[in-house]
Design a protein around this motif. Structure first.
Motif, PDB file in Angstrom:
ATOM      1  N   PRO A  25      19.746  18.121   5.352  1.00 36.04           N
ATOM      2  CA  PRO A  25      20.713  18.486   4.308  1.00 36.04           C
ATOM      3  C   PRO A  25      22.068  17.812   4.471  1.00 36.04           C
ATOM      4  N   TRP A  26      22.534  17.652   5.739  1.00 33.12           N
ATOM      5  CA  TRP A  26      23.836  17.024   5.935  1.00 33.12           C
ATOM      6  C   TRP A  26      23.807  15.535   5.582  1.00 33.12           C
ATOM      7  N   THR A  27      22.643  14.915   5.706  1.00 38.79           N
ATOM      8  CA  THR A  27      22.513  13.517   5.267  1.00 38.79           C
ATOM      9  C   THR A  27      22.615  13.425   3.751  1.00 38.79           C
ATOM     10  N   ILE A  28      21.986  14.372   3.072  1.00 34.31           N
ATOM     11  CA  ILE A  28      22.058  14.411   1.608  1.00 34.31           C
ATOM     12  C   ILE A  28      23.496  14.685   1.172  1.00 34.31           C
ATOM     13  N   ALA A  29      24.179  15.584   1.884  1.00 37.57           N
ATOM     14  CA  ALA A  29      25.569  15.900   1.540  1.00 37.57           C
ATOM     15  C   ALA A  29      26.465  14.672   1.728  1.00 37.57           C
ATOM     16  N   ALA A  30      26.204  13.904   2.794  1.00 39.55           N
ATOM     17  CA  ALA A  30      26.985  12.692   3.023  1.00 39.55           C
ATOM     18  C   ALA A  30      26.742  11.666   1.918  1.00 39.55           C
ATOM     19  N   ALA A  31      25.488  11.524   1.498  1.00 37.05           N
ATOM     20  CA  ALA A  31      25.170  10.591   0.411  1.00 37.05           C
ATOM     21  C   ALA A  31      25.830  11.028  -0.887  1.00 37.05           C
ATOM     22  N   ALA A  32      25.831  12.342  -1.149  1.00 36.88           N
ATOM     23  CA  ALA A  32      26.494  12.857  -2.346  1.00 36.88           C
ATOM     24  C   ALA A  32      27.993  12.592  -2.292  1.00 36.88           C
ATOM     25  N   GLY A  33      28.582  12.742  -1.103  1.00 29.63           N
ATOM     26  CA  GLY A  33      30.010  12.458  -0.958  1.00 29.63           C
ATOM     27  C   GLY A  33      30.331  11.007  -1.248  1.00 29.63           C
ATOM     28  N   ASP A  34      29.468  10.099  -0.785  1.00 26.90           N
ATOM     29  CA  ASP A  34      29.683   8.675  -1.066  1.00 26.90           C
ATOM     30  C   ASP A  34      29.585   8.381  -2.560  1.00 26.90           C
ATOM     31  N   LEU A  35      28.600   9.009  -3.215  1.00 27.02           N
ATOM     32  CA  LEU A  35      28.442   8.785  -4.657  1.00 27.02           C
ATOM     33  C   LEU A  35      29.633   9.328  -5.436  1.00 27.02           C
ATOM     34  N   ILE A  36      30.159  10.461  -4.996  1.00 27.39           N
ATOM     35  CA  ILE A  36      31.330  11.038  -5.661  1.00 27.39           C
ATOM     36  C   ILE A  36      32.548  10.144  -5.446  1.00 27.39           C
ATOM     37  N   GLU A  37      32.687   9.626  -4.237  1.00 23.83           N
ATOM     38  CA  GLU A  37      33.826   8.746  -3.942  1.00 23.83           C
ATOM     39  C   GLU A  37      33.771   7.485  -4.784  1.00 23.83           C
ATOM     40  N   GLU A  38      32.559   6.978  -5.027  1.00 24.49           N
ATOM     41  CA  GLU A  38      32.411   5.782  -5.855  1.00 24.49           C
ATOM     42  C   GLU A  38      32.507   6.094  -7.345  1.00 24.49           C
ATOM     43  N   GLY A  39      32.398   7.369  -7.717  1.00 24.67           N
ATOM     44  CA  GLY A  39      32.456   7.757  -9.129  1.00 24.67           C
ATOM     45  C   GLY A  39      31.126   7.684  -9.837  1.00 24.67           C
ATOM     46  N   ARG A  40      30.063   7.311  -9.145  1.00 19.05           N
ATOM     47  CA  ARG A  40      28.758   7.160  -9.788  1.00 19.05           C
ATOM     48  C   ARG A  40      28.146   8.504 -10.160  1.00 19.05           C
ATOM     49  N   LEU A  41      28.288   9.485  -9.280  1.00 18.29           N
ATOM     50  CA  LEU A  41      27.660  10.778  -9.544  1.00 18.29           C
ATOM     51  C   LEU A  41      28.298  11.461 -10.754  1.00 18.29           C
ATOM     52  N   GLN A  42      29.629  11.428 -10.859  1.00 22.65           N
ATOM     53  CA  GLN A  42      30.292  12.089 -11.975  1.00 22.65           C
ATOM     54  C   GLN A  42      29.935  11.451 -13.309  1.00 22.65           C
ATOM     55  N   SER A  43      29.936  10.122 -13.371  1.00 23.00           N
ATOM     56  CA  SER A  43      29.643   9.446 -14.640  1.00 23.00           C
ATOM     57  C   SER A  43      28.205   9.677 -15.077  1.00 23.00           C
ATOM     58  N   ASN A  44      27.273   9.573 -14.122  1.00 22.44           N
ATOM     59  CA  ASN A  44      25.868   9.801 -14.467  1.00 22.44           C
ATOM     60  C   ASN A  44      25.606  11.254 -14.830  1.00 22.44           C
ATOM     61  N   LEU A  45      26.276  12.181 -14.152  1.00 14.84           N
ATOM     62  CA  LEU A  45      26.118  13.598 -14.462  1.00 14.84           C
ATOM     63  C   LEU A  45      26.656  13.911 -15.855  1.00 14.84           C
ATOM     64  N   ALA A  46      27.776  13.317 -16.229  1.00 18.02           N
ATOM     65  CA  ALA A  46      28.332  13.544 -17.558  1.00 18.02           C
ATOM     66  C   ALA A  46      27.372  13.047 -18.639  1.00 18.02           C
ATOM     67  N   THR A  47      26.763  11.895 -18.421  1.00 14.39           N
ATOM     68  CA  THR A  47      25.810  11.367 -19.387  1.00 14.39           C
ATOM     69  C   THR A  47      24.593  12.271 -19.511  1.00 14.39           C
ATOM     70  N   SER A  48      24.065  12.730 -18.375  1.00 16.17           N
ATOM     71  CA  SER A  48      22.900  13.616 -18.393  1.00 16.17           C
ATOM     72  C   SER A  48      23.220  14.935 -19.080  1.00 16.17           C
ATOM     73  N   ALA A  49      24.386  15.502 -18.784  1.00 17.83           N
ATOM     74  CA  ALA A  49      24.766  16.774 -19.390  1.00 17.83           C
ATOM     75  C   ALA A  49      24.908  16.639 -20.903  1.00 17.83           C
ATOM     76  N   GLN A  50      25.448  15.511 -21.365  1.00 15.46           N
ATOM     77  CA  GLN A  50      25.593  15.300 -22.800  1.00 15.46           C
ATOM     78  C   GLN A  50      24.233  15.232 -23.476  1.00 15.46           C
ATOM     79  N   ARG A  51      23.286  14.514 -22.884  1.00 15.64           N
ATOM     80  CA  ARG A  51      21.940  14.421 -23.461  1.00 15.64           C
ATOM     81  C   ARG A  51      21.266  15.787 -23.505  1.00 15.64           C
ATOM     82  N   ALA A  52      21.359  16.517 -22.401  1.00 13.13           N
ATOM     83  CA  ALA A  52      20.711  17.827 -22.345  1.00 13.13           C
ATOM     84  C   ALA A  52      21.340  18.789 -23.348  1.00 13.13           C
TER      85      ALA A  52
END
Length: 287
Positions: free
Chosen positions: A71-98
């Motif tokens: 789990p801590w490896t997954i949390a670290a990967a999520a932190g990197d994606l958030i720092e790069e801005g990839r997770l937020q942008s992709n999440l916003a697109t997915s939420a809009q479609r849903a």
């Protein structure tokens, strides 16, 4: 004539104590058959236990990190994606479609349920095709929808809406048809109009079924989203996972799965909260 009782007529101490003892015994042996009071944050306990088992298994080396990172490896990967801005942008697109698919699907399912539930002709025309659609998975229609709408956003939203409207229709229609006919007779007696009948009798009576259908609908929306975002998409959580699969980044794939799971969990909890606040007049085992 004496008003006092003789020794034979007067109840003994033992005879007086027997009924009281029976009542006390009945109180002690009576068992509660209901589930009891709701557990605070009970909706999250099972998920937290699953996370704890995952963490303990990873720390003890029982789970292969190459197949399932900790789990801590997954949390670290999520932190990197958030720092790069990839997770937020992709999440916003997915939420809009849903959200778009959910809005169109719920509106269509509710409208069809009202027409089918309030009219025998409407039921004859609508219910059969809906039952046919119910037997055909929405994901099986993707090749046809691609031919009709292409591979853009329209196809994705339509696929989600098709997966959403069926549970909304089924449960709303069932709740509507379960309304006691005496309410309709009373509405005729007090001369309610059709609109007043729908507002004051039909909608409140069908509300429990509609909210149950909403719980299935939000889950269906996320399930459909998982698939459509892996069909020639250029953004979204599913696209991020598909790109990670190409490069063998299992930690990012698991980040996407965790995001999908959390979205489903919190959206279901939100519908249940609305259900509890709206249906306060009901007394059920779940209360």
């Amino acid at each position: 004539m004496s008003t006092t009782l003789s020794d034979k007529q007067r109840p003994s101490v033992t005879q007086q104590a027997v009924p009281a003892a029976r009542r006390l015994s009945g109180r002690r042996t009576r068992r509660r058959l209901a589930p009891g009071r709701p557990v605070p944050y009970g909706w999250a306990i099972g998920s937290l236990l699953l996370l704890a088992v995952w963490a303990v298994g990873s720390a003890a080396g029982l789970i292969d990190a190459r197949s399932l990172p900790a789990p801590w490896t997954i949390a670290a990967a999520a932190g990197d994606l958030i720092e790069e801005g990839r997770l937020q942008s992709n999440l916003a697109t997915s939420a809009q479609r849903a959200l778009l698919g959910l809005v169109f699907g719920v509106a269509g399912g509710l409208l069809l349920a009202l027409v089918s539930g309030l009219s025998r002709i409407g039921e004859a025309v609508i219910d059969g095709p809906v039952q046919i659609k119910r037997a055909i998975p929405s994901l099986a229609l993707i090749p046809l929808l691609i031919l009709w709408f292409g591979i853009g956003e329209t196809m994705k939203v339509v696929t989600i809406a098709l997966g959403v409207f069926v549970p909304v229709y089924i449960h709303t229609h069932n709740g509507l048809r379960g309304i006691d006919n005496r309410y309709a007779e009373l509405a005729e007696t007090v001369r309610l109009s059709r609109l007043q009948f729908v507002r004051h009798v039909v909608l409140p009576g069908a509300l429990p079924g509609f909210l149950l259908g909403m719980r299935f609908a939000v889950t269906a929306a996320w399930l459909a989203l998982v698939v459509v975002e892996q069909v020639n998409a250029t953004s979204g959580i599913g696209y991020m996972m598909e790109l990670a699969r190409t490069y063998g980044q299992i930690d990012i794939i698991l980040v996407g799965l965790v995001v999908y799971g959390l979205l489903g969990l919190f959206s279901d909890a939100l519908v249940r909260l609305v259900e509890r606040r709206t249906l306060t007049w009901r007394r059920t085992l779940g209360d």
